[in-house]
Design a protein around this motif. Structure first.
Motif, PDB file in Angstrom:
ATOM      1  N   ALA A 115       0.810  -1.220   0.000  1.00 33.31           N
ATOM      2  CA  ALA A 115       0.000   0.000   0.000  1.00 33.31           C
ATOM      3  C   ALA A 115       0.843   1.271   0.000  1.00 33.31           C
ATOM      4  N   GLY A 116       2.139   1.173   0.324  1.00 33.96           N
ATOM      5  CA  GLY A 116       3.024   2.323   0.294  1.00 33.96           C
ATOM      6  C   GLY A 116       3.016   3.143   1.576  1.00 33.96           C
ATOM      7  N   LEU A 117       3.469   4.394   1.466  1.00 31.48           N
ATOM      8  CA  LEU A 117       3.637   5.272   2.619  1.00 31.48           C
ATOM      9  C   LEU A 117       2.824   6.549   2.452  1.00 31.48           C
ATOM     10  N   SER A 118       2.399   7.099   3.566  1.00 30.19           N
ATOM     11  CA  SER A 118       1.756   8.415   3.593  1.00 30.19           C
ATOM     12  C   SER A 118       2.531   9.268   4.588  1.00 30.19           C
ATOM     13  N   VAL A 119       3.314  10.212   4.075  1.00 29.59           N
ATOM     14  CA  VAL A 119       4.275  10.951   4.896  1.00 29.59           C
ATOM     15  C   VAL A 119       3.754  12.342   5.246  1.00 29.59           C
ATOM     16  N   LEU A 176       9.834  21.046   0.354  1.00 28.70           N
ATOM     17  CA  LEU A 176      10.181  19.649   0.106  1.00 28.70           C
ATOM     18  C   LEU A 176       8.961  18.806  -0.260  1.00 28.70           C
ATOM     19  N   ILE A 177       7.856  18.994   0.448  1.00 31.98           N
ATOM     20  CA  ILE A 177       6.671  18.186   0.176  1.00 31.98           C
ATOM     21  C   ILE A 177       6.058  18.544  -1.179  1.00 31.98           C
ATOM     22  N   THR A 180       2.382  11.866  -5.336  1.00 33.29           N
ATOM     23  CA  THR A 180       1.854  11.513  -4.015  1.00 33.29           C
ATOM     24  C   THR A 180       0.990  12.652  -3.472  1.00 33.29           C
ATOM     25  N   ASN A 181       0.397  12.431  -2.321  1.00 35.81           N
ATOM     26  CA  ASN A 181      -0.414  13.445  -1.653  1.00 35.81           C
ATOM     27  C   ASN A 181       0.065  13.596  -0.209  1.00 35.81           C
ATOM     28  N   TRP A 182       1.389  13.709  -0.048  1.00 31.84           N
ATOM     29  CA  TRP A 182       1.975  13.853   1.268  1.00 31.84           C
ATOM     30  C   TRP A 182       1.729  15.257   1.806  1.00 31.84           C
TER      31      TRP A 182
END
Length: 268
Positions: free
Chosen positions: A53-57, A88-89, A98-100
């Motif tokens: 599912a990956g990461l949400s940072v 950075l984000i 992504t949607n970090w």
């Protein structure tokens, strides 16, 4: 015959088979944090390609980009004056789709002495430059340990720290991680917090100068050019192993970049 079993920590199952992206709080967006974020981008893409599912940072930092940050930290001249976390984000999201999230405040308890709902996460990564910040994070994580039944229940804390030529990365569990039965290994369910195991050493280093630098030359007097990136790559390799292989027999390492020595820290 030596019958001692190798000590091994098995990754919490939720990190390996999550129903949603693993929530990550990355605390600090400076020399180490900016490079850890890049490693997390690579890790997230690789995990998704492997069916994870990956990461949400969520990146926490209230500092502004200055000219002293250019070169040693991952910022461009056109980003001076922006919040580090936002710069950075935004770049990560454009690059990876992504949607970090970025937070432009310090990672700390609110006026009620609690952690905001947005600050709850499964994995905490700290790249801070003060001893007090580590103890504050440890205090917050101790409170979080009492709320382990929701989806984003806290599991691990990975702490990065360094001086001019040396540094260390320490992995801790937030509470006890249930371990499987094993005939081959001696399983280790709990890894102490860095503030518990190395608290006295941290306090001894408390007097070191951590005031902001006014130029890159001044910054390089405090931290060598590649100590942050070396720690980021090695530390994120430890984290990658938890996801990829589901176990680790090391909980961190010490690094001396001046004479190119690294010393792993085995499980106790």
């Amino acid at each position: 015959m030596d019958t001692d079993k190798t000590k091994m920590h098995f990754t919490d199952n939720y990190l390996i088979n999550p129903t949603n992206p693993i929530t990550v709080n990355l605390i600090g967006a400076g020399g180490t944090g900016s490079k850890v974020l890049t490693a997390l981008m690579e890790m997230n893409h690789s995990l998704v390609e492997l069916g994870h599912a990956g990461l949400s940072v969520r990146l926490w930092d209230d500092d502004i980009v200055t000219s002293a940050n250019l070169g040693r930290q991952r910022f461009a001249e056109c980003e001076t004056g922006l919040y580090k976390s936002v710069a950075l984000i935004n770049r990560a999201n454009r690059f990876m789709g992504t949607n970090w999230k970025a937070e432009t405040v310090k990672f700390e308890k609110n006026t009620l002495g609690k952690l905001p709902k947005s600050a709850e996460a499964t994995l905490y990564i700290s790249c801070v430059d003060s001893v007090q910040s580590r103890f504050d994070i440890a205090d917050i994580l101790s409170l979080q340990n009492n709320h382990r039944l929701h989806r984003d229940a806290p599991k691990y804390w990975l702490d990065f720290g360094n001086s001019q030529h040396t540094g260390q990365v320490i992995l801790s569990t937030i509470g006890i991680i249930k371990q499987p039965n094993s005939e081959k290994y001696e399983t280790v369910a709990g890894l102490p917090l860095v503030t518990e195991e190395f608290g006295e050493l941290l306090k001894q280093s408390e007097g070191q100068d951590d005031t902001p630098s006014c130029s890159l030359a001044e910054a390089l007097e405090k931290q060598e050019l590649f100590i942050n990136s070396a720690l980021a790559q090695m530390g994120c390799s430890l984290l990658w192993g938890l996801f990829r292989y589901g176990m680790t027999q090391y909980r961190g390492f010490f690094l001396n970049l001046k004479d190119f020595r690294s010393q792993p820290i085995p499980l106790a």
